[in-house]
Design a protein around this motif. Structure first.
Motif, PDB file in Angstrom:
ATOM      1  N   GLY A  13       0.820  -1.229   0.080  1.00  0.00           N
ATOM      2  CA  GLY A  13      -0.107   0.154  -0.056  1.00  0.00           C
ATOM      3  C   GLY A  13       0.771   1.241  -0.027  1.00  0.00           C
ATOM      4  O   GLY A  13       0.626   2.164  -0.734  1.00  0.00           O
ATOM      5  N   ASP A  14       1.950   1.375   0.805  1.00  0.00           N
ATOM      6  CA  ASP A  14       2.927   2.483   0.798  1.00  0.00           C
ATOM      7  C   ASP A  14       3.541   2.624  -0.605  1.00  0.00           C
ATOM      8  O   ASP A  14       3.613   3.871  -0.993  1.00  0.00           O
ATOM      9  N   LEU A  15       3.790   1.619  -1.208  1.00  0.00           N
ATOM     10  CA  LEU A  15       4.290   1.633  -2.334  1.00  0.00           C
ATOM     11  C   LEU A  15       3.387   2.377  -3.619  1.00  0.00           C
ATOM     12  O   LEU A  15       3.888   3.012  -4.315  1.00  0.00           O
ATOM     13  N   ALA A  16       2.141   1.716  -3.377  1.00  0.00           N
ATOM     14  CA  ALA A  16       1.173   2.236  -4.383  1.00  0.00           C
ATOM     15  C   ALA A  16       0.715   3.641  -4.165  1.00  0.00           C
ATOM     16  O   ALA A  16       0.642   4.325  -5.311  1.00  0.00           O
ATOM     17  N   SER A  17       0.614   3.806  -3.015  1.00  0.00           N
ATOM     18  CA  SER A  17       0.583   5.455  -2.724  1.00  0.00           C
ATOM     19  C   SER A  17       1.582   6.355  -3.084  1.00  0.00           C
ATOM     20  O   SER A  17       1.393   7.153  -3.764  1.00  0.00           O
ATOM     21  N   TYR A  18       3.061   5.934  -2.546  1.00  0.00           N
ATOM     22  CA  TYR A  18       4.080   6.568  -3.272  1.00  0.00           C
ATOM     23  C   TYR A  18       3.968   6.801  -4.926  1.00  0.00           C
ATOM     24  O   TYR A  18       4.220   8.005  -5.246  1.00  0.00           O
ATOM     25  N   ILE A  19       3.546   5.654  -5.669  1.00  0.00           N
ATOM     26  CA  ILE A  19       3.746   5.832  -6.971  1.00  0.00           C
ATOM     27  C   ILE A  19       2.347   6.917  -7.521  1.00  0.00           C
ATOM     28  O   ILE A  19       2.688   7.486  -8.354  1.00  0.00           O
ATOM     29  N   ARG A  20       1.187   6.940  -6.858  1.00  0.00           N
ATOM     30  CA  ARG A  20       0.309   7.754  -7.076  1.00  0.00           C
ATOM     31  C   ARG A  20       0.844   9.161  -6.924  1.00  0.00           C
ATOM     32  O   ARG A  20       0.416  10.020  -7.791  1.00  0.00           O
ATOM     33  N   ARG A  21       1.439   9.389  -5.603  1.00  0.00           N
ATOM     34  CA  ARG A  21       2.049  10.802  -5.402  1.00  0.00           C
ATOM     35  C   ARG A  21       3.011  11.088  -6.384  1.00  0.00           C
ATOM     36  O   ARG A  21       3.282  12.222  -6.643  1.00  0.00           O
ATOM     37  N   TRP A  22       3.985  10.419  -6.641  1.00  0.00           N
ATOM     38  CA  TRP A  22       5.128  10.747  -7.609  1.00  0.00           C
ATOM     39  C   TRP A  22       5.046   9.895  -8.684  1.00  0.00           C
ATOM     40  O   TRP A  22       5.829   9.067  -9.063  1.00  0.00           O
ATOM     41  N   PRO A  23       4.223  10.311  -9.816  1.00  0.00           N
ATOM     42  CA  PRO A  23       3.951   9.595 -10.852  1.00  0.00           C
ATOM     43  C   PRO A  23       5.297   9.520 -11.624  1.00  0.00           C
ATOM     44  O   PRO A  23       5.283   8.409 -12.703  1.00  0.00           O
ATOM     45  N   GLU A  24       6.167  10.494 -11.803  1.00  0.00           N
ATOM     46  CA  GLU A  24       7.473  10.348 -12.595  1.00  0.00           C
ATOM     47  C   GLU A  24       8.142   9.264 -12.233  1.00  0.00           C
ATOM     48  O   GLU A  24       9.064   8.713 -12.917  1.00  0.00           O
ATOM     49  N   GLU A  25       7.993   8.608 -11.061  1.00  0.00           N
ATOM     50  CA  GLU A  25       8.693   7.712 -10.700  1.00  0.00           C
ATOM     51  C   GLU A  25       8.062   6.060 -10.783  1.00  0.00           C
ATOM     52  O   GLU A  25       8.572   4.811 -10.640  1.00  0.00           O
ATOM     53  N   ALA A  26       6.962   6.186 -11.628  1.00  0.00           N
ATOM     54  CA  ALA A  26       5.948   5.050 -11.637  1.00  0.00           C
ATOM     55  C   ALA A  26       6.805   4.111 -12.458  1.00  0.00           C
ATOM     56  O   ALA A  26       6.628   2.778 -12.122  1.00  0.00           O
ATOM     57  N   GLN A  27       7.252   4.303 -13.729  1.00  0.00           N
ATOM     58  CA  GLN A  27       7.873   3.409 -14.351  1.00  0.00           C
ATOM     59  C   GLN A  27       8.938   2.359 -13.704  1.00  0.00           C
ATOM     60  O   GLN A  27       9.028   1.229 -13.944  1.00  0.00           O
ATOM     61  N   ALA A  28       9.790   3.300 -13.121  1.00  0.00           N
ATOM     62  CA  ALA A  28      10.946   2.671 -12.531  1.00  0.00           C
ATOM     63  C   ALA A  28      10.472   1.749 -11.357  1.00  0.00           C
ATOM     64  O   ALA A  28      10.702   0.554 -11.162  1.00  0.00           O
ATOM     65  N   LEU A  29       9.353   2.043 -10.569  1.00  0.00           N
ATOM     66  CA  LEU A  29       8.862   1.119  -9.472  1.00  0.00           C
ATOM     67  C   LEU A  29       7.581   0.244  -9.644  1.00  0.00           C
ATOM     68  O   LEU A  29       7.674  -0.770  -8.867  1.00  0.00           O
ATOM     69  N   GLN A  30       7.043   0.355 -10.859  1.00  0.00           N
ATOM     70  CA  GLN A  30       5.967  -0.414 -11.229  1.00  0.00           C
ATOM     71  C   GLN A  30       6.245  -1.981 -11.285  1.00  0.00           C
ATOM     72  O   GLN A  30       5.765  -2.800 -10.691  1.00  0.00           O
ATOM     73  N   LEU A  31       7.482  -2.049 -11.816  1.00  0.00           N
ATOM     74  CA  LEU A  31       7.993  -3.769 -11.856  1.00  0.00           C
ATOM     75  C   LEU A  31       8.201  -3.977 -10.598  1.00  0.00           C
ATOM     76  O   LEU A  31       7.846  -5.398 -10.355  1.00  0.00           O
ATOM     77  N   ILE A  32       8.801  -3.382  -9.798  1.00  0.00           N
ATOM     78  CA  ILE A  32       8.929  -3.784  -8.381  1.00  0.00           C
ATOM     79  C   ILE A  32       7.669  -4.289  -7.694  1.00  0.00           C
ATOM     80  O   ILE A  32       7.346  -5.149  -6.937  1.00  0.00           O
ATOM     81  N   LEU A  33       6.742  -3.245  -7.783  1.00  0.00           N
ATOM     82  CA  LEU A  33       5.222  -3.427  -7.533  1.00  0.00           C
ATOM     83  C   LEU A  33       4.645  -4.788  -7.863  1.00  0.00           C
ATOM     84  O   LEU A  33       4.091  -5.429  -7.168  1.00  0.00           O
ATOM     85  N   ASP A  34       4.864  -4.727  -9.172  1.00  0.00           N
ATOM     86  CA  ASP A  34       4.099  -6.138  -9.661  1.00  0.00           C
ATOM     87  C   ASP A  34       4.613  -7.293  -9.130  1.00  0.00           C
ATOM     88  O   ASP A  34       4.040  -8.377  -8.997  1.00  0.00           O
TER      89      ASP A  34
END
Length: 191
Positions: A19-40
């Motif tokens: 949840g923390d990671l998903a919330s962070y990605i929503r707040r800082w969308p410019e980092e979504a691509q780098a972190l989405q694979l980790i979240l998945d």
């Protein structure tokens, strides 16, 4: 004798970290691509989050600021140099773990979180540490932002050998994760 399944013990902590990671990605969308694979990957294999033998360890840290929101606490680690206090998430949420680590490593207490979500999340490499029986691995670190009414820090002298308070303006000049967190903190404080 009762046998407790580690997956059940860590389930709330796993949900909080995801949840923390998903919330962070929503707040800082410019980092979504780098972190989405980790979240998945973590969503598909949540048991790996707390396996200290895995290639990815979940950690949390905290940039602690004074009550005037002008200075941040940094520490010199015996192996890793300048950083903010933190460590492995062993249960509970990333925020709770960050507060616990600050209390353990530098004896700063009476910490209040300034944000519900992390101020920065990053992935960084940790070299092999044979004395800890750890191979090379990565830390997915959730850095939180907290304030203390008691800005006196005492290094644990085990891993933290020195602490000091620096202005957020000075920390913001750093070209690393501490600098990113300090710049974001200044933006929050000054807006």
């Amino acid at each position: 004798m009762t046998i407790v399944d580690d997956r059940l013990v860590n389930a709330p902590a796993q949900r909080r970290a995801l949840g923390d990671l998903a919330s962070y990605i929503r707040r800082w969308p410019e980092e979504a691509q780098a972190l989405q694979l980790i979240l998945d990957n973590l969503t598909a294999n949540p048991d790996a989050m707390f396996d200290r033998k895995a290639d990815l360890h979940i950690t949390s840290s905290m940039l602690v600021v004074d009550r005037d929101l002008e200075r941040g606490l940094i520490a010199r680690h015996s192996e890793f140099g300048i950083l903010v206090p933190g460590g492995h998430v062993d249960g509970g949420g990333t925020l709770q773990s960050a507060i616990r680590e600050v209390e353990e490593e530098v004896a700063v207490t009476q910490i209040t979180a300034l944000l519900a979500r992390p101020i920065h999340v990053d992935l960084h490499r940790i070299p092999a540490r044979p004395f800890k029986n750890e191979g090379e691995h990565q830390h997915l670190d959730f850095m939180h932002l907290g304030v203390t009414e008691r800005p006196m820090a005492i290094p644990d002298r085990i891993s933290i050998i020195e602490t000091r308070w620096e202005t957020l303006d000075e920390l913001a000049k750093l070209n690393n994760r501490i600098g990113i967190a300090a710049r974001r903190t200044l933006k929050i404080v000054r807006d």
